[in-house]
Design a protein around this motif. Structure first.
Motif, PDB file in Angstrom:
ATOM      1  N   GLY A 414      39.217  38.826  47.285  1.00 31.00           N
ATOM      2  CA  GLY A 414      38.793  39.120  45.926  1.00 31.00           C
ATOM      3  C   GLY A 414      38.238  40.522  45.793  1.00 31.00           C
ATOM      4  O   GLY A 414      37.859  41.158  46.777  1.00 31.00           O
ATOM      5  N   GLY A 415      38.187  40.983  44.561  1.00 31.70           N
ATOM      6  CA  GLY A 415      37.643  42.302  44.285  1.00 31.70           C
ATOM      7  C   GLY A 415      36.566  42.212  43.229  1.00 31.70           C
ATOM      8  O   GLY A 415      36.822  41.829  42.089  1.00 31.70           O
ATOM      9  N   TYR A 416      35.345  42.527  43.619  1.00 32.56           N
ATOM     10  CA  TYR A 416      34.207  42.376  42.718  1.00 32.56           C
ATOM     11  C   TYR A 416      33.448  43.690  42.621  1.00 32.56           C
ATOM     12  O   TYR A 416      32.879  44.165  43.601  1.00 32.56           O
ATOM     13  N   ALA A 417      33.467  44.272  41.444  1.00 34.34           N
ATOM     14  CA  ALA A 417      32.690  45.480  41.213  1.00 34.34           C
ATOM     15  C   ALA A 417      31.207  45.122  41.188  1.00 34.34           C
ATOM     16  O   ALA A 417      30.833  43.979  40.905  1.00 34.34           O
ATOM     17  N   PRO A 418      30.324  46.070  41.480  1.00 34.47           N
ATOM     18  CA  PRO A 418      28.898  45.767  41.499  1.00 34.47           C
ATOM     19  C   PRO A 418      28.345  45.536  40.098  1.00 34.47           C
ATOM     20  O   PRO A 418      28.789  46.155  39.130  1.00 34.47           O
ATOM     21  N   SER A 419      27.386  44.650  40.004  1.00 38.18           N
ATOM     22  CA  SER A 419      26.660  44.455  38.756  1.00 38.18           C
ATOM     23  C   SER A 419      25.466  45.404  38.757  1.00 38.18           C
ATOM     24  O   SER A 419      24.600  45.335  39.627  1.00 38.18           O
ATOM     25  N   THR A 420      25.439  46.316  37.791  1.00 38.84           N
ATOM     26  CA  THR A 420      24.379  47.319  37.727  1.00 38.84           C
ATOM     27  C   THR A 420      23.746  47.312  36.347  1.00 38.84           C
ATOM     28  O   THR A 420      24.257  46.680  35.408  1.00 38.84           O
ATOM     29  N   THR A 421      22.654  48.017  36.222  1.00 32.73           N
ATOM     30  CA  THR A 421      21.961  48.085  34.938  1.00 32.73           C
ATOM     31  C   THR A 421      22.860  48.660  33.844  1.00 32.73           C
ATOM     32  O   THR A 421      22.880  48.185  32.716  1.00 32.73           O
ATOM     33  N   SER A 422      23.635  49.676  34.215  1.00 31.46           N
ATOM     34  CA  SER A 422      24.504  50.320  33.230  1.00 31.46           C
ATOM     35  C   SER A 422      25.807  49.567  33.006  1.00 31.46           C
ATOM     36  O   SER A 422      26.479  49.768  31.998  1.00 31.46           O
ATOM     37  N   HIS A 423      26.170  48.706  33.952  1.00 27.84           N
ATOM     38  CA  HIS A 423      27.424  47.948  33.846  1.00 27.84           C
ATOM     39  C   HIS A 423      27.149  46.543  34.380  1.00 27.84           C
ATOM     40  O   HIS A 423      27.605  46.152  35.458  1.00 27.84           O
ATOM     41  N   PRO A 424      26.404  45.728  33.599  1.00 23.33           N
ATOM     42  CA  PRO A 424      25.870  44.480  34.140  1.00 23.33           C
ATOM     43  C   PRO A 424      26.881  43.355  34.321  1.00 23.33           C
ATOM     44  O   PRO A 424      26.645  42.448  35.111  1.00 23.33           O
ATOM     45  N   ARG A 425      28.005  43.389  33.589  1.00 21.55           N
ATOM     46  CA  ARG A 425      28.940  42.266  33.673  1.00 21.55           C
ATOM     47  C   ARG A 425      30.370  42.763  33.928  1.00 21.55           C
ATOM     48  O   ARG A 425      31.231  42.701  33.055  1.00 21.55           O
ATOM     49  N   PRO A 426      30.614  43.248  35.128  1.00 22.36           N
ATOM     50  CA  PRO A 426      31.967  43.725  35.430  1.00 22.36           C
ATOM     51  C   PRO A 426      32.936  42.559  35.599  1.00 22.36           C
ATOM     52  O   PRO A 426      32.542  41.442  35.938  1.00 22.36           O
ATOM     53  N   PHE A 427      34.184  42.830  35.328  1.00 21.90           N
ATOM     54  CA  PHE A 427      35.209  41.828  35.564  1.00 21.90           C
ATOM     55  C   PHE A 427      35.609  41.876  37.039  1.00 21.90           C
ATOM     56  O   PHE A 427      35.586  42.927  37.668  1.00 21.90           O
ATOM     57  N   GLY A 428      35.971  40.734  37.573  1.00 24.32           N
ATOM     58  CA  GLY A 428      36.327  40.660  38.983  1.00 24.32           C
ATOM     59  C   GLY A 428      37.667  39.980  39.194  1.00 24.32           C
ATOM     60  O   GLY A 428      38.297  39.478  38.262  1.00 24.32           O
ATOM     61  N   MET A 429      38.075  39.967  40.431  1.00 24.27           N
ATOM     62  CA  MET A 429      39.344  39.350  40.823  1.00 24.27           C
ATOM     63  C   MET A 429      39.077  38.263  41.853  1.00 24.27           C
ATOM     64  O   MET A 429      38.388  38.493  42.845  1.00 24.27           O
ATOM     65  N   PRO A 430      39.587  37.049  41.641  1.00 23.22           N
ATOM     66  CA  PRO A 430      39.337  35.963  42.597  1.00 23.22           C
ATOM     67  C   PRO A 430      40.131  36.154  43.882  1.00 23.22           C
ATOM     68  O   PRO A 430      41.162  36.835  43.893  1.00 23.22           O
ATOM     69  N   PRO A 431      39.672  35.561  44.969  1.00 26.14           N
ATOM     70  CA  PRO A 431      40.427  35.657  46.220  1.00 26.14           C
ATOM     71  C   PRO A 431      41.702  34.825  46.160  1.00 26.14           C
ATOM     72  O   PRO A 431      41.742  33.772  45.528  1.00 26.14           O
ATOM     73  N   LEU A 432      42.729  35.307  46.823  1.00 21.89           N
ATOM     74  CA  LEU A 432      44.012  34.608  46.849  1.00 21.89           C
ATOM     75  C   LEU A 432      44.358  34.108  48.246  1.00 21.89           C
ATOM     76  O   LEU A 432      45.467  33.638  48.487  1.00 21.89           O
ATOM     77  N   ARG A 433      43.406  34.211  49.150  1.00 20.26           N
ATOM     78  CA  ARG A 433      43.644  33.798  50.533  1.00 20.26           C
ATOM     79  C   ARG A 433      44.082  32.335  50.629  1.00 20.26           C
ATOM     80  O   ARG A 433      44.931  31.975  51.465  1.00 20.26           O
ATOM     81  N   GLN A 434      43.513  31.481  49.767  1.00 17.39           N
ATOM     82  CA  GLN A 434      43.779  30.041  49.874  1.00 17.39           C
ATOM     83  C   GLN A 434      45.097  29.626  49.228  1.00 17.39           C
ATOM     84  O   GLN A 434      45.553  28.498  49.451  1.00 17.39           O
ATOM     85  N   VAL A 435      45.703  30.486  48.433  1.00 19.42           N
ATOM     86  CA  VAL A 435      46.907  30.078  47.704  1.00 19.42           C
ATOM     87  C   VAL A 435      48.154  30.857  48.125  1.00 19.42           C
ATOM     88  O   VAL A 435      49.272  30.468  47.772  1.00 19.42           O
ATOM     89  N   LEU A 436      47.984  31.953  48.856  1.00 25.40           N
ATOM     90  CA  LEU A 436      49.126  32.748  49.264  1.00 25.40           C
ATOM     91  C   LEU A 436      49.315  32.684  50.785  1.00 25.40           C
ATOM     92  O   LEU A 436      48.338  32.666  51.545  1.00 25.40           O
TER      93      LEU A 436
END
Length: 468
Positions: A414-436
């Motif tokens: 998965g790819g998860y951007a950091p949650s910061t004060t200036s960008h508190p709710r970033p969008f992320g990507m779920p891991p695909l290890r279990q399905v691919l």
């Protein structure tokens, strides 16, 4: 036959003798380093841990170091300011990243640090007298930061980045120590290091230091700090933050087979321990160099880990969340000035070889099923409410790095951007290890690296398995 015997006998005698001479020379050097006078402390730090709060600890009189005992204790306001400065520096230096395991007590250590030579465990930095820094003086702490030597004289392993901290000023080291003394004491002994032969020997570490470590006599920021040039002051401050306090080279510089940094100032990229990530080159604009970015873009990215140009994921997301987002605006600008001024180093582009049609076809199937909704059918990314949410893959230098490890890591974990004060709710990507499967993961990674104008090498199943 007699000549061969003589040669073997000579080697049996010469090799141990040479080894003894090298080890003896290494320890002689350590004795000389230990005898050198310490930088003079200009602060007074209480000798005993605080009873409750940082402000309460700040009001104590101090003899925490030999130099401090000769000067009067500072006022409560002065000590409080010193502790506040130390708190800021400890955040920028990301002390918690190694010394505060998730779910554990802050700064109590015990975090395992896997290396190619075995597993090290971070130490307890709380003021507990038995298992932490409770009996340390400011001079002891300075020796650890500057010389890589513990209070009891033991040499420290460079997983603790004293190879970078040696360029830190005594004033900043004292401030960090004052803040650590103001933290709650936690009685928690760190596990013993688990190192193989000969790395667990102090003599082996002394030889390593003989070859690769020289304590810094002057902090890196001192070269230009006295100038009145408005550009030179942030440049020097940025150099100090990047090279010393922020210890960026510990990840972003290559290492040799014995773990020593090579061309630390060049920041030409490195392998992040055994985590399976690449810290890309900060000197190469095709990797992670920011020479072509605006200064305000770089400063904003350092504090958010996100921009339409790039997103911090993996270990770098943790660095932004726990450390860089707390930079002052002036320090973020200073780092931006320094990073933009790094000499460009172009990477050698290998001859592009398209993957097989079968692999690309499998990659298209996987992409249509799992990726297209967020990243678009042309790799253009996606905006939500007029704001970029999911990054474009077309022309994305993070997916076209010469080494494919990072894109495979994101696909797998998965790819998860950091949650910061200036960008508190970033969008992320779920891991695909279990399905691919490994073949599917390699195929979609290859498709991304070879579509929409991207021209990077294919990813094989072996590349995926190697990271698992």
């Amino acid at each position: 036959m007699r000549t061969l015997k003589r040669v073997l006998i000579g080697l049996v005698i010469a090799v141990p003798l040479m080894a003894a001479l090298v080890v003896g020379g290494a320890w002689s050097r350590e004795a000389w380093l230990a005898s050198r006078p310490l930088a003079v402390s200009a602060t007074s730090i209480p000798a005993s841990p605080p009873a409750s709060s940082a402000s309460a600890s700040a009001s104590g009189s101090g003899s925490g170091s030999a130099s401090a005992s000769t000067s009067p204790a500072g006022s409560a306001e002065t000590q409080a300011a010193l502790v506040a400065k130390g708190a800021y520096l400890a955040r920028v230096g990301n002390c918690a990243g190694c010394h505060s395991p998730r779910g554990g007590a802050p700064m109590a250590g015990g975090l395992p640090l896997p290396t190619p030579f075995g597993t090290l465990f971070s130490s307890n930095l709380t003021p507990d007298p038995e298992t932490g820094l409770g009996r340390w003086s400011a001079d002891d702490f300075w020796r650890a930061m500057h010389h890589g030597r513990s209070r009891d004289g033991r040499l420290l392993y460079p997983a603790f980045p004293y190879t970078s901290y040696t360029a830190m000023t005594r004033e900043d080291a004292d401030a960090i120590f004052a803040w650590l003394r103001a933290q709650p004491a936690v009685k928690q002994a760190a596990p013993a290091h688990q190192l193989g032969w000969p790395y667990r020997w102090q003599s082996a570490l002394a030889v390593w230091r003989l070859m690769y470590f020289t304590p810094g006599d002057e902090p890196v920021r001192s070269e230009s700090m006295e100038t009145r040039d408005d550009r030179q002051v942030p440049l020097a401050r940025g150099r100090y933050l990047v090279q010393a306090l922020g210890h960026c080279a510990e990840c972003h510089a290559p290492r040799n087979r014995l773990g020593a940094l090579e061309d630390a100032a060049g920041l030409r990229g490195g392998w992040v321990g055994v985590q399976g990530w690449i810290a890309p080159s900060l000197a190469d604009p095709k990797a992670a160099g920011v020479q072509d970015w605006r200064e305000d873009e770089v400063a904003a990215w350092l504090k958010t880990g996100w921009s339409p140009r790039a997103t911090a994921v993996g270990p770098m997301a943790d660095v932004v969340a726990e450390s860089l987002q707390h930079l002052s605006d002036d320090d973020a600008r200073a780092m931006a000035v320094y990073l933009r001024g790094l000499p460009r180093e172009g990477s050698t582009t290998p001859v592009f070889k398209p993957a097989s049609p079968a692999q690309l076809d499998l990659g298209r199937q996987v992409y249509a099923r799992y990726c297209v909704d967020c990243h678009g059918d042309r790799g253009q990314g996606r905006s939500i409410d007029g704001q970029p949410a999911y990054p474009p893959l077309a022309g994305n230098r993070a997916v076209t790095l010469a080494a494919p490890e990072n894109v495979v890591q994101v696909l797998a974990n998965g790819g998860y951007a950091p949650s910061t004060t200036s960008h508190p709710r970033p969008f992320g990507m779920p891991p695909l290890r279990q399905v691919l499967t490994e073949a599917e993961m390699a195929a979609v990674a290859t498709l991304i690296r070879q579509s929409w104008g991207n021209e990077a090498s294919e990813v094989t199943e072996q590349d995926v398995l190697r990271l698992k």
